[in-house]
Design a protein around this motif. Structure first.
Motif, PDB file in Angstrom:
ATOM      1  N   MET A  65      68.222 -17.703 -69.184  1.00 44.98           N
ATOM      2  CA  MET A  65      68.871 -16.426 -69.812  1.00 44.98           C
ATOM      3  C   MET A  65      68.341 -16.727 -71.175  1.00 44.98           C
ATOM      4  O   MET A  65      68.298 -17.973 -71.757  1.00 44.98           O
ATOM      5  CB  MET A  65      70.346 -16.716 -69.806  1.00 44.98           C
ATOM      6  N   SER A  66      68.244 -15.801 -72.101  1.00 42.63           N
ATOM      7  CA  SER A  66      67.981 -15.845 -73.455  1.00 42.63           C
ATOM      8  C   SER A  66      69.085 -16.687 -74.298  1.00 42.63           C
ATOM      9  O   SER A  66      70.239 -16.318 -73.842  1.00 42.63           O
ATOM     10  CB  SER A  66      67.535 -14.722 -74.091  1.00 42.63           C
ATOM     11  N   PRO A  67      68.897 -17.089 -75.431  1.00 43.86           N
ATOM     12  CA  PRO A  67      69.714 -17.541 -76.205  1.00 43.86           C
ATOM     13  C   PRO A  67      71.164 -16.946 -76.357  1.00 43.86           C
ATOM     14  O   PRO A  67      71.015 -15.362 -76.580  1.00 43.86           O
ATOM     15  CB  PRO A  67      69.175 -17.989 -77.703  1.00 43.86           C
ATOM     16  N   LEU A  68      72.459 -17.261 -76.310  1.00 42.27           N
ATOM     17  CA  LEU A  68      73.235 -16.281 -76.621  1.00 42.27           C
ATOM     18  C   LEU A  68      73.519 -15.644 -78.068  1.00 42.27           C
ATOM     19  O   LEU A  68      73.450 -16.310 -78.839  1.00 42.27           O
ATOM     20  CB  LEU A  68      74.778 -17.422 -76.219  1.00 42.27           C
ATOM     21  N   ASP A  69      73.772 -14.317 -77.884  1.00 44.33           N
ATOM     22  CA  ASP A  69      73.858 -13.759 -79.288  1.00 44.33           C
ATOM     23  C   ASP A  69      75.482 -13.767 -79.576  1.00 44.33           C
ATOM     24  O   ASP A  69      76.387 -14.460 -78.960  1.00 44.33           O
ATOM     25  CB  ASP A  69      73.637 -12.156 -79.183  1.00 44.33           C
ATOM     26  N   LYS A  70      76.031 -13.381 -80.695  1.00 39.63           N
ATOM     27  CA  LYS A  70      76.986 -13.452 -81.279  1.00 39.63           C
ATOM     28  C   LYS A  70      77.982 -12.990 -80.478  1.00 39.63           C
ATOM     29  O   LYS A  70      79.490 -13.472 -80.235  1.00 39.63           O
ATOM     30  CB  LYS A  70      77.218 -12.787 -82.641  1.00 39.63           C
ATOM     31  N   ILE A  71      78.091 -11.717 -79.675  1.00 44.98           N
ATOM     32  CA  ILE A  71      78.938 -11.065 -78.697  1.00 44.98           C
ATOM     33  C   ILE A  71      79.075 -12.237 -77.679  1.00 44.98           C
ATOM     34  O   ILE A  71      80.111 -12.150 -77.232  1.00 44.98           O
ATOM     35  CB  ILE A  71      78.488  -9.923 -78.456  1.00 44.98           C
ATOM     36  N   GLN A  85      82.114 -24.668 -77.361  1.00 37.88           N
ATOM     37  CA  GLN A  85      81.534 -23.798 -78.250  1.00 37.88           C
ATOM     38  C   GLN A  85      79.948 -23.743 -77.893  1.00 37.88           C
ATOM     39  O   GLN A  85      79.423 -24.946 -77.825  1.00 37.88           O
ATOM     40  CB  GLN A  85      81.647 -23.956 -79.702  1.00 37.88           C
ATOM     41  N   PRO A  86      79.378 -22.912 -77.725  1.00 36.88           N
ATOM     42  CA  PRO A  86      77.996 -22.782 -77.532  1.00 36.88           C
ATOM     43  C   PRO A  86      77.166 -23.241 -78.656  1.00 36.88           C
ATOM     44  O   PRO A  86      77.465 -22.913 -79.954  1.00 36.88           O
ATOM     45  CB  PRO A  86      77.592 -21.171 -77.429  1.00 36.88           C
ATOM     46  N   THR A  87      76.020 -23.845 -78.632  1.00 38.23           N
ATOM     47  CA  THR A  87      75.392 -24.361 -79.506  1.00 38.23           C
ATOM     48  C   THR A  87      74.260 -23.131 -79.841  1.00 38.23           C
ATOM     49  O   THR A  87      74.022 -22.090 -79.144  1.00 38.23           O
ATOM     50  CB  THR A  87      74.547 -25.583 -79.109  1.00 38.23           C
ATOM     51  N   SER A  88      73.779 -23.374 -81.106  1.00 35.37           N
ATOM     52  CA  SER A  88      72.918 -22.261 -81.347  1.00 35.37           C
ATOM     53  C   SER A  88      71.522 -22.225 -80.796  1.00 35.37           C
ATOM     54  O   SER A  88      70.776 -21.366 -81.060  1.00 35.37           O
ATOM     55  CB  SER A  88      72.667 -22.431 -83.135  1.00 35.37           C
ATOM     56  N   HIS A  89      71.189 -23.495 -80.290  1.00 31.73           N
ATOM     57  CA  HIS A  89      69.897 -23.667 -79.341  1.00 31.73           C
ATOM     58  C   HIS A  89      70.084 -23.805 -78.198  1.00 31.73           C
ATOM     59  O   HIS A  89      70.537 -25.015 -77.344  1.00 31.73           O
ATOM     60  CB  HIS A  89      69.225 -24.695 -79.936  1.00 31.73           C
ATOM     61  N   GLN A 134      76.178 -15.025 -63.716  1.00 31.73           N
ATOM     62  CA  GLN A 134      75.259 -15.127 -62.867  1.00 31.73           C
ATOM     63  C   GLN A 134      74.321 -16.161 -63.393  1.00 31.73           C
ATOM     64  O   GLN A 134      73.328 -16.726 -62.652  1.00 31.73           O
ATOM     65  CB  GLN A 134      74.369 -13.663 -62.698  1.00 31.73           C
ATOM     66  N   SER A 135      73.963 -16.228 -64.567  1.00 32.63           N
ATOM     67  CA  SER A 135      73.351 -17.427 -65.146  1.00 32.63           C
ATOM     68  C   SER A 135      73.894 -18.852 -65.187  1.00 32.63           C
ATOM     69  O   SER A 135      73.012 -19.728 -65.485  1.00 32.63           O
ATOM     70  CB  SER A 135      73.072 -16.994 -66.750  1.00 32.63           C
ATOM     71  N   GLY A 136      75.099 -18.749 -64.579  1.00 30.94           N
ATOM     72  CA  GLY A 136      75.831 -20.252 -64.604  1.00 30.94           C
ATOM     73  C   GLY A 136      76.323 -20.794 -65.724  1.00 30.94           C
ATOM     74  O   GLY A 136      76.941 -22.049 -65.876  1.00 30.94           O
ATOM     75  N   ILE A 137      76.522 -19.887 -66.984  1.00 33.54           N
ATOM     76  CA  ILE A 137      77.123 -20.276 -67.835  1.00 33.54           C
ATOM     77  C   ILE A 137      78.770 -20.426 -67.652  1.00 33.54           C
ATOM     78  O   ILE A 137      79.330 -21.345 -67.930  1.00 33.54           O
ATOM     79  CB  ILE A 137      76.641 -19.593 -69.410  1.00 33.54           C
ATOM     80  N   LEU A 162      82.734 -15.678 -74.544  1.00 33.04           N
ATOM     81  CA  LEU A 162      82.867 -16.963 -73.967  1.00 33.04           C
ATOM     82  C   LEU A 162      84.142 -17.702 -74.951  1.00 33.04           C
ATOM     83  O   LEU A 162      84.953 -18.100 -74.049  1.00 33.04           O
ATOM     84  CB  LEU A 162      82.050 -17.814 -74.349  1.00 33.04           C
ATOM     85  N   SER A 163      84.133 -17.418 -75.923  1.00 35.17           N
ATOM     86  CA  SER A 163      85.340 -17.903 -76.520  1.00 35.17           C
ATOM     87  C   SER A 163      86.675 -17.282 -76.109  1.00 35.17           C
ATOM     88  O   SER A 163      87.614 -17.767 -75.968  1.00 35.17           O
ATOM     89  CB  SER A 163      85.230 -17.930 -78.260  1.00 35.17           C
ATOM     90  N   LEU A 164      86.856 -16.077 -76.197  1.00 37.37           N
ATOM     91  CA  LEU A 164      88.009 -15.261 -75.588  1.00 37.37           C
ATOM     92  C   LEU A 164      88.189 -15.862 -74.419  1.00 37.37           C
ATOM     93  O   LEU A 164      89.419 -16.303 -74.025  1.00 37.37           O
ATOM     94  CB  LEU A 164      87.749 -13.749 -75.812  1.00 37.37           C
ATOM     95  N   LEU A 165      87.375 -15.933 -73.335  1.00 37.37           N
ATOM     96  CA  LEU A 165      87.481 -16.016 -72.184  1.00 37.37           C
ATOM     97  C   LEU A 165      87.874 -17.735 -71.842  1.00 37.37           C
ATOM     98  O   LEU A 165      89.000 -18.064 -71.127  1.00 37.37           O
ATOM     99  CB  LEU A 165      86.324 -16.093 -71.060  1.00 37.37           C
TER     100      LEU A 165
END
Length: 160
Positions: free
Chosen positions: A1-7, A153-157, A46-49, A12-15
């Motif tokens: 999966m590509s890096p997570l965007d802001k949405i 929280q997801p990292t930027s990388h 599906q990506s396992g995140i 993720l934060s909401l869930l």
């Protein structure tokens, strides 16, 4: 999966704060319609995140008044020995986490919850110490949990 965007990060934060939110509620908060929001959540799963959804519980309210950490040493460092130990330890409901560790003489670090000292003694003597290959255990009792961070929280990388 590509890096997570802001949405994706917002979803993720909401869930993580409330996994019982509906798709519609999440979509409204991230300014999407329901269908693309549901598609993003499905992709995160599906990506396992996102690995699952569960209810957080209070062990004390369920009768588990003692929490402890048990460091376990194995007699041999073979794949078979570790696989047997891990399969067996998963069957014990009292074990809430199990990690292979480095930087210690022990091989595993367990977090365990028990009702009382009698329960701990039964667990230690009649189950944990009877697993083939367990050569030594060291127990530390948790005095008080300072915090337990369940929101990550997801990292930027992001890496795959």
């Amino acid at each position: 999966m590509s890096p997570l965007d802001k949405i994706d990060q917002q979803i993720l934060s909401l869930l993580q704060q409330d996994a019982r939110l509906s798709i519609t509620q999440i979509a409204e908060q991230v300014n999407l319609s329901a269908t693309p929001c549901a598609r993003r959540i499905k992709q995160l799963e599906q990506s396992g995140i996102i690995t699952g959804y569960h209810a957080a519980t209070n062990p004390q309210k369920l009768g588990y008044r003692l929490s402890l950490f048990i460091a376990v040493s194995m007699d041999r460092h073979t794949a078979e020995r570790f696989e047997q130990f891990e399969a067996r330890i998963k069957s014990f409901d009292e074990v809430v986490s199990c990690s292979i560790v480095t930087g210690r003489t022990e091989d595993y670090l367990l977090k365990v919850v028990v009702r009382d000292m009698a329960h701990y003694e039964e667990f230690l003597l009649h189950r944990l110490n009877r697993i083939e290959g367990v050569s030594q255990v060291h127990t530390s009792f948790e005095l008080r949990e300072v915090f337990n961070r369940s929101i990550i929280q997801p990292t930027s990388h992001q890496s795959s």
